[in-house]
Design an enzyme around this catalytic site. Structure first.
Site, PDB file in Angstrom:
ATOM      1  N   THR A  22       0.819  -1.209   0.000  1.00 56.28           N
ATOM      2  CA  THR A  22       0.000   0.000   0.000  1.00 56.28           C
ATOM      3  C   THR A  22       0.850   1.255   0.000  1.00 56.28           C
ATOM      4  OG1 THR A  22      -1.733  -1.175   1.136  1.00 56.28           O
ATOM      5  CG2 THR A  22      -1.824   1.187   1.282  1.00 56.28           C
ATOM      6  N   TYR A  35      -8.172   0.440  -3.924  1.00 57.82           N
ATOM      7  CA  TYR A  35      -6.921   0.936  -4.492  1.00 57.82           C
ATOM      8  C   TYR A  35      -6.122  -0.250  -5.001  1.00 57.82           C
ATOM      9  CZ  TYR A  35      -4.648  -0.901  -0.388  1.00 57.82           C
ATOM     10  OH  TYR A  35      -4.190  -1.753   0.572  1.00 57.82           O
ATOM     11  N   THR A 101       1.613  -4.545   4.276  1.00 51.08           N
ATOM     12  CA  THR A 101       1.486  -4.926   5.687  1.00 51.08           C
ATOM     13  C   THR A 101       0.843  -6.304   5.872  1.00 51.08           C
ATOM     14  OG1 THR A 101      -0.621  -3.756   5.827  1.00 51.08           O
ATOM     15  CG2 THR A 101       1.350  -2.536   6.491  1.00 51.08           C
ATOM     16  N   ASP A 102       0.126  -6.792   4.849  1.00 52.39           N
ATOM     17  CA  ASP A 102      -0.609  -8.057   5.032  1.00 52.39           C
ATOM     18  C   ASP A 102       0.295  -9.214   5.467  1.00 52.39           C
ATOM     19  OD1 ASP A 102      -2.914  -6.762   4.250  1.00 52.39           O
ATOM     20  OD2 ASP A 102      -3.162  -7.842   2.362  1.00 52.39           O
ATOM     21  N   LYS A 174       0.039  -8.317  12.696  1.00 54.93           N
ATOM     22  CA  LYS A 174      -0.952  -7.356  12.193  1.00 54.93           C
ATOM     23  C   LYS A 174      -2.266  -7.601  12.929  1.00 54.93           C
ATOM     24  CE  LYS A 174      -2.937  -5.369   8.009  1.00 54.93           C
ATOM     25  NZ  LYS A 174      -2.956  -5.257   6.555  1.00 54.93           N
ATOM     26  N   GLU A 295      -2.779 -30.319  26.994  1.00 51.21           N
ATOM     27  CA  GLU A 295      -3.947 -31.202  26.856  1.00 51.21           C
ATOM     28  C   GLU A 295      -3.684 -32.304  25.837  1.00 51.21           C
ATOM     29  OE1 GLU A 295      -8.077 -29.638  26.976  1.00 51.21           O
ATOM     30  OE2 GLU A 295      -7.098 -27.688  26.878  1.00 51.21           O
TER      31      GLU A 295
HETATM   32  N1  GLU Z   1      -2.825  -5.921   0.561  1.00 55.96           N
HETATM   33  C1  GLU Z   1      -1.958  -4.839   0.833  1.00 55.96           C
HETATM   34  C2  GLU Z   1      -0.554  -5.345   1.048  1.00 55.96           C
HETATM   35  O1  GLU Z   1      -0.253  -6.069   1.961  1.00 55.96           O
HETATM   36  C3  GLU Z   1      -2.555  -4.087   1.904  1.00 55.96           C
HETATM   37  C4  GLU Z   1      -1.808  -3.867   3.111  1.00 55.96           C
HETATM   38  C5  GLU Z   1      -0.796  -2.772   3.097  1.00 55.96           C
HETATM   39  O2  GLU Z   1       0.162  -2.678   2.377  1.00 55.96           O
HETATM   40  O3  GLU Z   1      -1.036  -1.987   3.967  1.00 55.96           O
HETATM   41  O4  GLU Z   1       0.282  -5.044   0.243  1.00 55.96           O
END
Ligand code: GLU
Length: 338
Positions: A22, A35, A101-102, A174, A295
């Site tokens: 992103t 986007y 971030t994913d 995340k 367990e």
């Molecule tokens: N799907 C995107 C990615 O991981 C969204 C998350 C991001 O970059 O914030 O590239």
């Protein structure tokens, strides 16, 4: 201790390796939620934050330009090899990796195990595309370069800088689909904070990483297949069989609670383990460790407990562990040490 950037000293050299996400994403307007990741090039990203030149000598390299849902192990291996080569050069002080971030936590953990350097390696990204109102990417990039240029960031393993926080690769995850405060380090807490380039460090990671990791990618171009099977109430046990039939060398169970699964799945997983497939019990719960023999009788069934690693990070450690023949005891040791 706070670090101030002293302009009288020669500026550190930092290389920004871009992979997309992103932070490099664009939308049709400043308020659209839809986007496309990976549209802006590394040079444009650096040029958008001219203040970076005041804190470091920076140059960029474009390694990939994808949303991080499309990051592959081929990209992770190329990234680790490139970072090792760059940081072996004396004049480079640190590296920044821009990434979606994913799956940031997976690449961060992979690099934490396979980069051999003591120098700072800092990942960053953004939750809002470059074209959005209050895009978070530019300040995240500025802070990430500041941390990569800071000798105090050395020997702390791979770091993730987002939203003024400095997280360790081992502990971050995340936690929110849209918030700029998405990353948390729920078990061990933050490594530090960084505000407009001024950083403060609280601790070092407890686990082995980077310069004292025993993993190496020498001669490695593919990794063994390891699947994740998600536990739930009344889960169908034949998901385990499906993974084994597809050639998985290991299976991480994202277990209920402390790494649990129903009796029928335990029976299939034990059968897979007896056939030589490595079974690691992790948890679908976002925080807390998975202990041995709580367990489920790991000793009798031949399972490994993931200890502190969540399923996606447990999978990466197991893939690297399976590059070499190892006993169950040795693999359990890896989960305690890394
Ligand atoms: N799907 C995107 C990615 O991981 C969204 C998350 C991001 O970059 O914030 O590239």
């Amino acid at each position: 201790m706070q670090t101030n950037h002293d302009d009288s000293k020669a500026k550190a050299e930092v290389v920004v390796l871009a992979t997309g996400g992103t932070i490099a994403g664009t939308a049709g307007s400043a308020t659209r939620a839809d986007y496309t990741s990976g549209r802006v090039t590394v040079d444009a990203m650096i040029a958008a934050v001219p203040q970076i030149r005041e804190i470091a000598r920076v140059r960029g390299e474009q390694l990939a330009n994808v949303g991080s849902q499309d990051i592959t192990f081929a990209i992770m291996i190329a990234l680790a090899n490139r970072i090792n080569n760059l940081l072996a050069e004396k004049h480079n002080h640190g590296v920044v990796v821009t990434h979606g971030t994913d799956t940031m936590e997976e690449t961060a953990h992979f690099l934490n195990l396979t980069v051999a350097s003591r120098k700072p390696v800092v990942m960053t990204g953004a939750m809002r595309p470059a074209t959005a109102i209050s895009a978070d990417g530019p300040l995240n990039l500025y802070n990430a370069v500041a941390v990569a240029a800071d000798p105090q960031a050395a020997e702390r393993g791979v770091l993730v800088v987002m939203n003024d926080r400095i997280h360790g690769a081992h502990s971050l995850t995340k936690s929110n689909t849209t918030s700029v405060e998405t990353f948390i380090s729920p078990v061990n807490g933050l490594i530090g904070t960084v505000n407009y380039g001024r950083s403060e460090y609280f601790r070092r990671p407890f686990r082995r990483h980077t310069f004292n990791s025993e993993f190496s990618l020498d001669g490695v171009s593919v990794l063994p297949r390891v699947d994740i099977v998600h536990a739930c109430a009344d889960m169908p046990p034949d998901l385990i069989d499906a993974s084994v039939e597809r050639g998985a060398r290991g299976i991480v169970i994202a277990g209920d609670g402390n790494g649990n699964m129903n009796a029928a799945t335990i029976e299939r997983a034990a059968r897979a383990a007896a056939g030589g497939v490595l079974i690691v019990r992790s948890s679908r719960v976002p925080t807390g460790n998975v202990g041995r023999n709580v367990e489920i009788d790991d000793d009798r069934l031949g399972f490994v407990a993931s200890d502190e690693l969540n399923p996606v990070k447990a999978r990466i450690l197991l893939m690297l562990a399976l590059l070499k023949k190892r006993s169950l005891e040795e693999i359990q040791r890896l989960f305690y040490e890394y």
